[in-house]
Design a protein around this motif. Structure first.
Motif, PDB file in Angstrom:
ATOM      1  N   UNK A 137       0.859  -1.179   0.000  1.00 13.09           N
ATOM      2  CA  UNK A 137       0.000   0.000   0.000  1.00 13.09           C
ATOM      3  C   UNK A 137       0.895   1.228   0.000  1.00 13.09           C
ATOM      4  N   UNK A 138       0.310   2.353  -0.374  1.00 11.58           N
ATOM      5  CA  UNK A 138       1.101   3.572  -0.474  1.00 11.58           C
ATOM      6  C   UNK A 138       1.387   4.204   0.875  1.00 11.58           C
ATOM      7  N   UNK A 139       2.283   5.177   0.872  1.00  8.50           N
ATOM      8  CA  UNK A 139       2.587   5.916   2.096  1.00  8.50           C
ATOM      9  C   UNK A 139       2.687   7.416   1.786  1.00  8.50           C
ATOM     10  N   UNK A 140       2.610   8.209   2.842  1.00 10.98           N
ATOM     11  CA  UNK A 140       2.767   9.659   2.750  1.00 10.98           C
ATOM     12  C   UNK A 140       4.134  10.036   3.296  1.00 10.98           C
ATOM     13  N   UNK A 141       4.888  10.818   2.516  1.00 11.11           N
ATOM     14  CA  UNK A 141       6.210  11.263   2.955  1.00 11.11           C
ATOM     15  C   UNK A 141       6.294  12.781   2.826  1.00 11.11           C
ATOM     16  N   UNK A 142       6.283  13.516   3.929  1.00  7.45           N
ATOM     17  CA  UNK A 142       6.518  14.958   3.875  1.00  7.45           C
ATOM     18  C   UNK A 142       7.972  15.238   3.501  1.00  7.45           C
ATOM     19  N   UNK A 143       8.167  16.262   2.665  1.00  8.51           N
ATOM     20  CA  UNK A 143       9.517  16.675   2.265  1.00  8.51           C
ATOM     21  C   UNK A 143       9.788  18.026   2.908  1.00  8.51           C
ATOM     22  N   UNK A 144      10.828  18.090   3.724  1.00  7.37           N
ATOM     23  CA  UNK A 144      11.172  19.366   4.346  1.00  7.37           C
ATOM     24  C   UNK A 144      12.419  19.949   3.687  1.00  7.37           C
ATOM     25  N   UNK A 145      12.406  21.277   3.457  1.00  3.83           N
ATOM     26  CA  UNK A 145      13.577  21.973   2.943  1.00  3.83           C
ATOM     27  C   UNK A 145      13.287  23.457   2.896  1.00  3.83           C
ATOM     28  N   UNK A 146      14.329  24.274   2.971  1.00  3.32           N
ATOM     29  CA  UNK A 146      14.132  25.720   2.886  1.00  3.32           C
ATOM     30  C   UNK A 146      13.602  26.077   1.500  1.00  3.32           C
ATOM     31  N   UNK A 147      13.056  27.273   1.360  1.00  9.04           N
ATOM     32  CA  UNK A 147      12.534  27.720   0.072  1.00  9.04           C
ATOM     33  C   UNK A 147      13.632  27.671  -0.992  1.00  9.04           C
ATOM     34  N   UNK A 148      13.352  26.973  -2.093  1.00  6.59           N
ATOM     35  CA  UNK A 148      14.329  26.875  -3.173  1.00  6.59           C
ATOM     36  C   UNK A 148      15.332  25.758  -3.002  1.00  6.59           C
ATOM     37  N   UNK A 149      15.141  24.895  -1.996  1.00  4.92           N
ATOM     38  CA  UNK A 149      16.119  23.817  -1.773  1.00  4.92           C
ATOM     39  C   UNK A 149      16.024  22.736  -2.839  1.00  4.92           C
TER      40      UNK A 149
END
Length: 494
Positions: free
Chosen positions: A59-71
């Motif tokens: 089954x699928x998963x949710x992955x948040x991506x964190x990074x500064x603006x423009x990363x």
């Protein structure tokens, strides 16, 4: 003035430096892959772990991506399949409501274009929800959707965030309803190494505008201290702002925009050697680097070698093109717009059909297309049969083109251009031959006053076939001399 003329008049207006992935993708389409820098080994390893997690859970998963603006969060989310093609399809960009049935509908539509035997994971990039995390109802919808397997395929939802607190909140909410994952979330995106940023900016300038050395316009990516920026996006944003400001200053630096065409009139039936000193993408547009390289040891070549930035500015700001005018066009223009009793051409059996015929032939030449704003992809000129026109040109050349004889010929060509514009319903205020411009001391061979610009045409009349390989240096020197005269009169030199 026709819309087509307006859209092709000012090369400066078409130049750009996108500072975000979305705008870059709009400008380049599939070519954007040439600018996408591989993620770090750590990020690629995380993508592999994510794929294995999905396969294991089925089954699928949710992955948040964190990074500064423009990363580079959107860049990574939009190009997952470039780095893990065995595990992921192309990315589905989703902007709709976070509801299970809407996500399923969008995924089914996307999957309908995939091969029937597709078994890879579909990455879904959630657009325009930064700093707006899913609420409890939306999170339940995400959980339900990820377990549905639309089109019998598993999915990966990627949720870009610039706030680490928000990214961690989303991760916690998701693991609370769906259970823990075997990878650490949120995934931290750092973007390409700083040392690569100037090269990426330069290549972006080149690919987006199809012109080399635009950094010579006065905004050089290597002049910026990469240590001062949190991300490549912020670095590109400042360069883009300076670039746009520089373009606006250039456009305001003269009273009326000037467009320049340098035209070689000879017995040669095609542009020949001109292809070696013009842009490979913008037909006929001069290439600054190639011009200097073609005649490096000449005085004019050395003069421009010390002023490379000025040469790029001259080419871009003048939208400077070079064309060849073949005998089929030249002879038709002279016979149909020149004196009725042209003994030389009459002796060659060249019939005078009248201005309408001459304008038609002129419109088929590269110069004619340039004047009316037609898209040009290659040379095409029709008129009198090549052999007959070439013989007539030889006869015309016997009396030479010096001592002012070329000035009269230039007037015939101005008349041909004027009649062509009228024939194509292109509005032009005035057409002049051998007259000083109204707002500066330039005296072009022909000048066409349009509402948005004045197009200057400079002819050079040559005996025999001139657009041949052995004349490359002479061709380049003539063009460079003409450009030097323009920049000096326009006051662009110190």
């Amino acid at each position: 003035m026709s819309d087509h003329i307006s859209s092709t008049i000012d090369l400066l207006s078409s130049l750009s430096l996108p500072d975000r992935y979305e705008r870059l993708e709009n400008a380049l389409g599939s070519q954007v892959a040439n600018l996408v820098v591989p993620p770090s080994e750590e990020e690629k390893e995380s993508l592999d772990y994510i794929a294995q997690e999905i396969y294991t859970r089925d089954e699928g998963i949710l992955v948040p991506l964190y990074g500064t603006s423009g990363a580079g969060k959107t860049t990574l989310a939009s190009n997952v399949n470039l780095w893990e093609p065995d595990h992921f399809t192309e990315t589905l960009t989703y902007e709709g409501p976070i509801e299970s049935n809407e996500l399923e509908k969008a995924t089914n539509n996307f999957a309908s274009d995939l091969p029937a035997d597709e078994d890879r994971i579909i990455p879904i990039n959630i657009e325009h929800r930064e700093s707006n995390p899913p609420n409890d109802i939306e999170m339940s919808s995400i959980k339900r959707f990820l377990r549905t397997k639309p089109a019998n395929l598993t999915t990966l939802i990627l949720w870009p965030e610039t706030s680490i607190d928000v990214a961690e909140e989303i991760s916690e909410k998701y693991t609370d309803v769906a259970g823990p994952t075997s990878i650490d979330v949120p995934l931290h995106i750092k973007g390409p190494d700083r040392i690569m940023w100037p090269g990426i900016a330069e290549e972006t300038l080149r690919l987006v505008n199809n012109i080399d050395s635009l950094s010579d316009l006065g905004v050089n990516p290597r002049d910026y201290d990469i240590r001062e920026y949190e991300s490549i996006g912020m670095y590109m944003r400042e360069i883009s702002s300076d670039f746009n400001r520089r373009l606006q200053n250039l456009k305001r630096s003269i009273q009326k925009p000037i467009r320049l065409a340098i035209v070689f009139v000879s017995k040669s039936p095609d542009p020949g050697v001109l292809s070696q000193v013009t842009n490979s993408t913008h037909y006929g547009l001069l290439d600054a680097q190639s011009l200097v390289a073609a005649t490096p040891q000449s005085k004019i070549g050395e003069w421009w070698q010390e002023r490379r930035s000025l040469l790029t500015r001259a080419v871009v700001q003048l939208s400077a093109h070079a064309f060849a005018l073949p005998p089929s066009t030249t002879i038709s223009a002279i016979r149909n717009f020149g004196p009725i009793d042209n003994k030389v051409l009459e002796g060659q059996g060249i019939t005078r059909y009248g201005p309408a015929h001459g304008a038609r032939d002129f419109g088929r030449s590269d110069l004619g297309k340039f004047l009316i704003g037609e898209t040009m992809e290659g040379s095409e000129a029709r008129g009198k049969p090549a052999t007959e026109a070439a013989q007539a040109y030889d006869a015309l050349s016997e009396s030479g083109f010096t001592h002012g004889k070329d000035k009269q010929l230039n007037k015939y060509l101005a008349n041909a251009g004027s009649r062509l514009l009228d024939r194509r319903d292109v509005e032009v205020e005035e057409v002049k031959a051998e007259e000083k411009l109204q707002f500066c001391d330039l005296v072009p061979d022909n000048s066409f006053y349009f509402e948005s610009n004045v197009t200057c045409v400079e002819y050079t009349w040559r005996e025999g076939e001139f657009m041949v390989r052995g004349k490359k240096s002479k061709v380049a020197q003539y063009i460079l001399e003409k450009l030097k005269g323009y920049v000096i009169i326009l006051g662009w030199t110190s």
